[in-house]
Design a protein around this motif. Sequence first.
Motif, PDB file in Angstrom:
ATOM      1  N   HIS B  63      68.118  23.507  32.654  1.00 15.77           N
ATOM      2  CA  HIS B  63      67.181  24.621  32.473  1.00 15.77           C
ATOM      3  C   HIS B  63      67.484  25.839  33.339  1.00 15.77           C
ATOM      4  CE1 HIS B  63      64.929  21.569  30.375  1.00 15.77           C
ATOM      5  NE2 HIS B  63      63.972  22.425  30.075  1.00 15.77           N
ATOM      6  N   ILE B 107      72.723  20.372  28.049  1.00 11.12           N
ATOM      7  CA  ILE B 107      71.296  20.192  27.821  1.00 11.12           C
ATOM      8  C   ILE B 107      71.032  18.703  27.620  1.00 11.12           C
ATOM      9  CG2 ILE B 107      69.319  20.837  26.390  1.00 11.12           C
ATOM     10  CD1 ILE B 107      70.958  23.250  25.422  1.00 11.12           C
ATOM     11  N   ASP B 128      60.270  16.171  29.270  1.00 13.43           N
ATOM     12  CA  ASP B 128      60.612  17.350  28.479  1.00 13.43           C
ATOM     13  C   ASP B 128      60.175  17.109  27.045  1.00 13.43           C
ATOM     14  OD1 ASP B 128      62.765  19.837  28.693  1.00 13.43           O
ATOM     15  OD2 ASP B 128      62.538  19.012  26.680  1.00 13.43           O
ATOM     16  N   HIS B 130      61.004  18.224  24.190  1.00  6.94           N
ATOM     17  CA  HIS B 130      61.973  18.121  23.087  1.00  6.94           C
ATOM     18  C   HIS B 130      62.780  16.829  23.089  1.00  6.94           C
ATOM     19  CE1 HIS B 130      60.863  22.361  22.821  1.00  6.94           C
ATOM     20  NE2 HIS B 130      60.887  22.071  21.541  1.00  6.94           N
ATOM     21  N   SER B 346      70.779  26.256  22.406  1.00  9.94           N
ATOM     22  CA  SER B 346      69.602  25.420  22.689  1.00  9.94           C
ATOM     23  C   SER B 346      69.757  23.984  22.167  1.00  9.94           C
ATOM     24  CB  SER B 346      68.310  26.025  22.126  1.00  9.94           C
ATOM     25  OG  SER B 346      68.113  25.631  20.786  1.00  9.94           O
ATOM     26  N   CYS B 347      68.798  23.135  22.543  1.00 16.89           N
ATOM     27  CA  CYS B 347      68.846  21.744  22.079  1.00 16.89           C
ATOM     28  C   CYS B 347      68.479  21.630  20.606  1.00 16.89           C
ATOM     29  CB  CYS B 347      67.930  20.867  22.933  1.00 16.89           C
ATOM     30  SG  CYS B 347      66.196  21.322  22.865  1.00 16.89           S
ATOM     31  N   CYS B 407      70.621  25.638  28.845  1.00  8.55           N
ATOM     32  CA  CYS B 407      69.480  26.029  28.012  1.00  8.55           C
ATOM     33  C   CYS B 407      69.492  27.525  27.731  1.00  8.55           C
ATOM     34  CB  CYS B 407      68.170  25.661  28.698  1.00  8.55           C
ATOM     35  SG  CYS B 407      67.890  23.890  28.834  1.00  8.55           S
ATOM     36  N   CYS B 410      66.988  30.050  25.708  1.00  9.13           N
ATOM     37  CA  CYS B 410      65.878  29.330  25.067  1.00  9.13           C
ATOM     38  C   CYS B 410      64.604  29.532  25.852  1.00  9.13           C
ATOM     39  CB  CYS B 410      66.197  27.849  24.976  1.00  9.13           C
ATOM     40  SG  CYS B 410      64.848  26.891  24.297  1.00  9.13           S
ATOM     41  N   LEU B 411      64.746  29.621  27.178  1.00  8.24           N
ATOM     42  CA  LEU B 411      63.552  29.875  27.996  1.00  8.24           C
ATOM     43  C   LEU B 411      63.939  30.723  29.198  1.00  8.24           C
ATOM     44  CD1 LEU B 411      62.300  26.800  30.062  1.00  8.24           C
ATOM     45  CD2 LEU B 411      64.656  27.499  29.784  1.00  8.24           C
ATOM     46  N   ASN B 429      63.697  27.006  19.673  1.00 11.18           N
ATOM     47  CA  ASN B 429      62.565  26.343  19.021  1.00 11.18           C
ATOM     48  C   ASN B 429      61.195  26.956  19.295  1.00 11.18           C
ATOM     49  OD1 ASN B 429      62.114  25.453  21.735  1.00 11.18           O
ATOM     50  ND2 ASN B 429      63.653  23.874  21.372  1.00 11.18           N
ATOM     51  N   ARG B 435      58.508  33.783  25.933  1.00  8.34           N
ATOM     52  CA  ARG B 435      59.338  32.582  26.083  1.00  8.34           C
ATOM     53  C   ARG B 435      60.784  32.923  26.489  1.00  8.34           C
ATOM     54  NH1 ARG B 435      59.685  26.847  26.415  1.00  8.34           N
ATOM     55  NH2 ARG B 435      61.671  26.234  25.548  1.00  8.34           N
TER      56      ARG B 435
END
Lengths: 195, 466
Positions: B63, B107, B128, B130, B346-347, B407, B410-411, B429, B435
């Motif tokens: 992350h 990730i 987490d 996800h 991302s995942c 990551c 993604c964030l 996602n 975000r």
Amino acid sequence: MEAFTVHTGTAAPLRRSNVDTDQIIPAEYLKRITRHGFEDGLFSAWRKDPDFVLNKPEYAGVSVLVAGPDFGTGSSREHAVWALQDYGFKVVISSRFADIFRGNSGKAGLLTALVDQDVVESLWALIEADPSTSVTVDLDAQTISAGDIVASFDVDPYVRWRLLEGLDDIGITLQNAPDIERFESARPSFTPTTR
Amino acid sequence: MGRTLAEKVWEAHVVRRAEGEPDLLYIDLHLVHEVTSPQAFDGLRSTGRPVRRPDLTLATEDHNVPTIDIDKPIADPISRAQVEALRKNCAEFDIPLFPLGSADQGIVHVVGPQLGLTQPGMTVVCGDSHTSTHGAFGALAFGIGTSEVEHVLATQTLPLKPFKTMAVTVNGPLPAGVTAKDLILAVIAKIGTGGGQGYVIEYRGEGVRGLSMEGRMTLCNMSIEAGARAGMVAPDQTTFDYIEGREHAPVGADWDAAVAYWQTLVTDPDATFDKEVVIEASELSPFVTWGTNPGQGVPLSATVPSPDDAADDVERAAIERALEYMALTPGTPMKEIPVDTVFVGSCTNGRIEDLRAAAAVIQGRKVADGVRMLVVPGSVKVRLQAMSEGLDEVFKQAGAEWREAGCSMCLAMNPDKLTPGERSASTSNRNFEGRQGPGGRTHLVSPQVAAATAVTGRFASPADLA
Ligand code: SF4
């Protein structure tokens, strides 16, 4: 977790309702990586006010918080409970708690004693008149006594049992270690390990 | 009566069952990353408890890690402290860790499957949400809180109340140009972001069977955006073929025993679900979100919805608020909305197949002037695989940035962020407010749509490229 049977200590009155978890501990403290040391974050916005109850010298060293209704609403952050405990609180007394906060408290070993609002009011009057009053919370008997006041309180029976036994969730599970060992010995040989 | 896939996996992991108590469930694989684990390790230290099964635990850094200059110390002190705490904790408790710079770093939800650690019928947890990704293999995989992380570290079990079951059946094959991402966005738009609350979703039907493992992972990954605890796909030959030969896959007689067991992991014909949803694949097309939750999506060919379309006042207020944040006007065709940034990674969509799909679209084309495109592999292995196929060159020649694994955007927890007001087409996602960075405006899309959008500078599908 330490077993909780009887606790005696001085108490602070928190004459506010709907104290949410953001007020108990703001989000900025959530970035920390430790489980302890959150006492500085407890009610941090209010603690800047010299008149805030916990800033008054007569309430130094309190371990019981007598709070207004709907204590602990808002986000599910576990840090709210940790902050209260790190500050030194063992018991929070209120006439209404938010569910998740109450659940988190039970897990972490902070007793949330549920009483009628008139008990809260009389406790407030008593500890404001004499902050050195000692308050005794007896979990086995489910009573609170202070001065002339003797009142019973509610607590979830399962949580009560766990607190009396000094068992956290992990402690309870570890009591079933033989079940875990039995399960482990029967796991198929094809399940992977990370080694 | 028959049992669903989820019920079979659950039953196979019950360590202890007692009246009036939650089931105690055994956990086969516990994945750990730097953000949600430090307090759990601290809890173990203060109670003097060891990690019961470090050999069923695996940690990776994802992350907070930067995706450029990874040989330099992490600049942000909070990020650095979290990563350093993980390294110290893993050393102290003897947990295998893939730190930044290691050949297996990435990730957490990309790393488990690529090592062959995620297998059918397992229970997989991680601090987490996800973690649902791993359900693509027919595993029961879900996210947990920090106290639960500590519980699993100490006991390798979790006390849990059973989930409800939901079937999402996709009738017919996905039409050409429609991906797993479009399918899951359509599912979430249909059932809503709370539609899956309390459920494990099993994805079934021809449209799911036809998906690759990567596609199934994308699908299960976003179960959480539908509110579900987990998503699952029953294992089949596609699953077995993906696992076989990977580092932690069973071999020899173990492989045969494993496959024989895995083949039993299907929902019985006479089993019933608590809820059923049916999707007709033929009605699907490339999808894009317009709002600030993953349920606020429309087909790419549609227009920005109006508050007047709302079913009730609550929805009306939600649409108004989202339109304001996203700075969109009702009735605007989605394909006319310009973007500033395109993020592939991302995942959800950072695996090799996703990068191949994006590369195939952008090959021989250029990223539009004024648009920044970031391509971030989900793991170091994905990155190296892509480079061995020359995909990095395809992206670089098109004008995209080719990054290290993590990551990323993604964030907003590492240096890759949107600036306030910036608009992105993102293969991640979550399109929540802020975000991808404070004030950033996120539109969720598939890798193919992301790449086509990078070329035109406005939302587009590959079919729109001349
Ligand atoms: S890629 Fe995004 S959703 Fe996935 S684990 Fe990382 S931050 Fe979470």
